[in-house]
Design an enzyme around this catalytic site. Structure first.
Site, PDB file in Angstrom:
ATOM      1  N   ASP A   6       0.843  -1.202   0.000  1.00 18.14           N
ATOM      2  CA  ASP A   6       0.000   0.000   0.000  1.00 18.14           C
ATOM      3  C   ASP A   6       0.877   1.250   0.000  1.00 18.14           C
ATOM      4  O   ASP A   6       0.386   2.382  -0.079  1.00 18.14           O
ATOM      5  CB  ASP A   6      -1.032  -0.003   1.137  1.00 18.14           C
ATOM      6  CG  ASP A   6      -0.416  -0.071   2.516  1.00 18.14           C
ATOM      7  OD1 ASP A   6       0.822  -0.193   2.626  1.00 18.14           O
ATOM      8  OD2 ASP A   6      -1.172   0.004   3.517  1.00 18.14           O
ATOM      9  N   SER A   7       2.209   1.043   0.013  1.00 22.40           N
ATOM     10  CA  SER A   7       3.141   2.158  -0.188  1.00 22.40           C
ATOM     11  C   SER A   7       2.926   2.782  -1.567  1.00 22.40           C
ATOM     12  O   SER A   7       3.469   3.847  -1.847  1.00 22.40           O
ATOM     13  CB  SER A   7       4.589   1.674  -0.055  1.00 22.40           C
ATOM     14  OG  SER A   7       4.830   0.570  -0.903  1.00 22.40           O
TER      15      SER A   7
ATOM     16  N   ASP B 102      -1.071  -6.065  -0.074  1.00 19.37           N
ATOM     17  CA  ASP B 102      -1.468  -5.429   1.182  1.00 19.37           C
ATOM     18  C   ASP B 102      -2.972  -5.230   1.235  1.00 19.37           C
ATOM     19  O   ASP B 102      -3.586  -4.825   0.247  1.00 19.37           O
ATOM     20  CB  ASP B 102      -0.825  -4.036   1.289  1.00 19.37           C
ATOM     21  CG  ASP B 102       0.464  -4.056   2.075  1.00 19.37           C
ATOM     22  OD1 ASP B 102       0.664  -4.967   2.892  1.00 19.37           O
ATOM     23  OD2 ASP B 102       1.287  -3.140   1.862  1.00 19.37           O
TER      24      ASP B 102
ATOM     25  N   LYS C 138      -1.304  -9.311   2.982  1.00 14.99           N
ATOM     26  CA  LYS C 138      -0.524  -8.883   4.148  1.00 14.99           C
ATOM     27  C   LYS C 138      -1.366  -7.907   4.945  1.00 14.99           C
ATOM     28  O   LYS C 138      -2.025  -7.041   4.361  1.00 14.99           O
ATOM     29  CB  LYS C 138       0.792  -8.216   3.717  1.00 14.99           C
ATOM     30  CG  LYS C 138       1.584  -7.643   4.905  1.00 14.99           C
ATOM     31  CD  LYS C 138       3.014  -7.308   4.524  1.00 14.99           C
ATOM     32  CE  LYS C 138       3.196  -5.986   3.843  1.00 14.99           C
ATOM     33  NZ  LYS C 138       2.744  -4.799   4.598  1.00 14.99           N
TER      34      LYS C 138
ATOM     35  N   GLU D 246       9.176  -4.278  10.540  1.00 14.66           N
ATOM     36  CA  GLU D 246       9.585  -2.985   9.975  1.00 14.66           C
ATOM     37  C   GLU D 246      10.185  -2.068  11.032  1.00 14.66           C
ATOM     38  O   GLU D 246       9.610  -1.878  12.117  1.00 14.66           O
ATOM     39  CB  GLU D 246       8.378  -2.304   9.295  1.00 14.66           C
ATOM     40  CG  GLU D 246       8.752  -0.930   8.726  1.00 14.66           C
ATOM     41  CD  GLU D 246       7.807  -0.397   7.661  1.00 14.66           C
ATOM     42  OE1 GLU D 246       6.878  -1.099   7.248  1.00 14.66           O
ATOM     43  OE2 GLU D 246       8.029   0.766   7.247  1.00 14.66           O
TER      44      GLU D 246
HETATM   45  O1  KIV Z   1       3.546  -1.095   1.634  1.00 13.78           O
HETATM   46  C1  KIV Z   1       4.678  -1.584   1.553  1.00 13.78           C
HETATM   47  O2  KIV Z   1       5.394  -1.355   0.586  1.00 13.78           O
HETATM   48  C2  KIV Z   1       5.109  -2.434   2.660  1.00 13.78           C
HETATM   49  C3  KIV Z   1       6.492  -2.887   2.781  1.00 13.78           C
HETATM   50  C4  KIV Z   1       7.584  -2.474   1.999  1.00 13.78           C
HETATM   51  C5  KIV Z   1       6.780  -3.861   3.830  1.00 13.78           C
HETATM   52  O3  KIV Z   1       4.322  -2.789   3.459  1.00 13.78           O
END
Ligand code: KIV
Length: 265
Positions: free
Chosen positions: A44-45, A83, A113, A182
């Site tokens: 979700d980044s 995510d 995730k 993290e």
């Molecule tokens: O959202 C993301 O990119 C992440 C990670 C890099 C662990 O959760």
């Protein structure tokens, strides 16, 4: 055959590290596949890296599925996780099951995730009991930014380390097959690692985790801002791309492009 959950356990047991990278579209995913990474995560980044937002809070389920579909199309042979965005799994285990089911059914990814420890253990159990593999995520959890008061390193003092260990155990007991750790000192990550038997994947969690994950754009040096300390830039793609486009602009203006070899006869 893509690597699967059994393979990640075997890798942990044999000491072979697991390489995970994020991807948000078809091209990135294809690059990750060709590079031979073990797992791709639609993180979700994408809110900050692709959408230019300040944090991950506003990403929607539909947006995650949209990106997951593009990524999965390039990753027939690579284990892929997506995510679950903020408030798509927190309301109830039933809400989580419906939404995780939609992610798997519509995009074809292999797992989801979710952020959280003990408090989401019931949800993790509900998902895994129904055939949805879950990766846990503890330590700095970006969806908790408003509670944490910023992107702060976690697990710096003993009670926090104990909590991380308790959270990790609860996730393992609930059926999570892997946990992302993290932003924590590597001693904290090691304590977690020593207390569970499923693989741990670190991001800013030091050298002892069973694998590492980085955000694609961080790893290839694509973002303008200075990356956090834990990031290693494995390329300087941003400069390379800017230089390529500068040359393109110059050649258009000078008439050097298109040349003989670029025209139809
Ligand atoms: O959202 C993301 O990119 C992440 C990670 C890099 C662990 O959760």
């Amino acid at each position: 055959m893509p690597k699967g959950i059994e393979d990640f356990i075997k890798m942990k047991l044999s000491g072979e590290k697991i390489a995970m990278i994020t991807a948000y579209d078809y091209v990135q995913a294809g690059i990750a596949a060709e590079a031979g990474v073990d797992i791709v995560l639609i993180g979700d980044s994408l809110a900050t890296t692709v959408q230019g937002k300040e944090n991950t809070i506003s990403v929607t389920l539909e947006e995650m599925i949209y990106h997951a579909k593009m990524v999965k199309r390039a990753l027939k042979e690579v284990f892929t996780a997506c995510d679950m965005p903020f408030m798509s799994y927190q309301v109830s285990a039933e809400q989580a099951l419906t939404n995780a089911g939609a992610i798997l059914k519509e995009s074809g990814v292999n797992a989801v995730k979710i952020e959280g420890g003990k408090t989401v253990a019931g949800t993790v159990k509900r998902l895994t009991d129904n055939g949805i593999p879950v990766i846990g995520h503890i330590g700095l959890m970006p969806q908790f930014i408003n509670v944490l008061g910023g992107y702060k390193v976690q697990g710096k003092i003993e009670p926090q380390i104990e909590k991380l260990v308790e959270d990790a155990k609860a996730l393992e007991d609930a059926g999570a097959f892997m946990i992302v750790l993290e932003a924590m000192p590597e001693e904290a990550a090691l304590s977690v690692q020593n207390n569970i038997s499923i693989p741990t994947i670190g991001i800013g969690a030091g050298r002892h985790t069973d694998g590492q994950v980085l955000v694609f754009y961080d790893a290839v040096g694509m973002l303008p801002q200075k990356p956090p300390k834990f990031v290693k830039k494995f390329a300087d793609s941003r400069s390379a791309l800017i230089n390529a486009l500068k040359t393109y602009g110059e050649e258009v203006k000078s008439g050097a492009f298109p040349s003989e070899e670029n025209i139809y006869r």
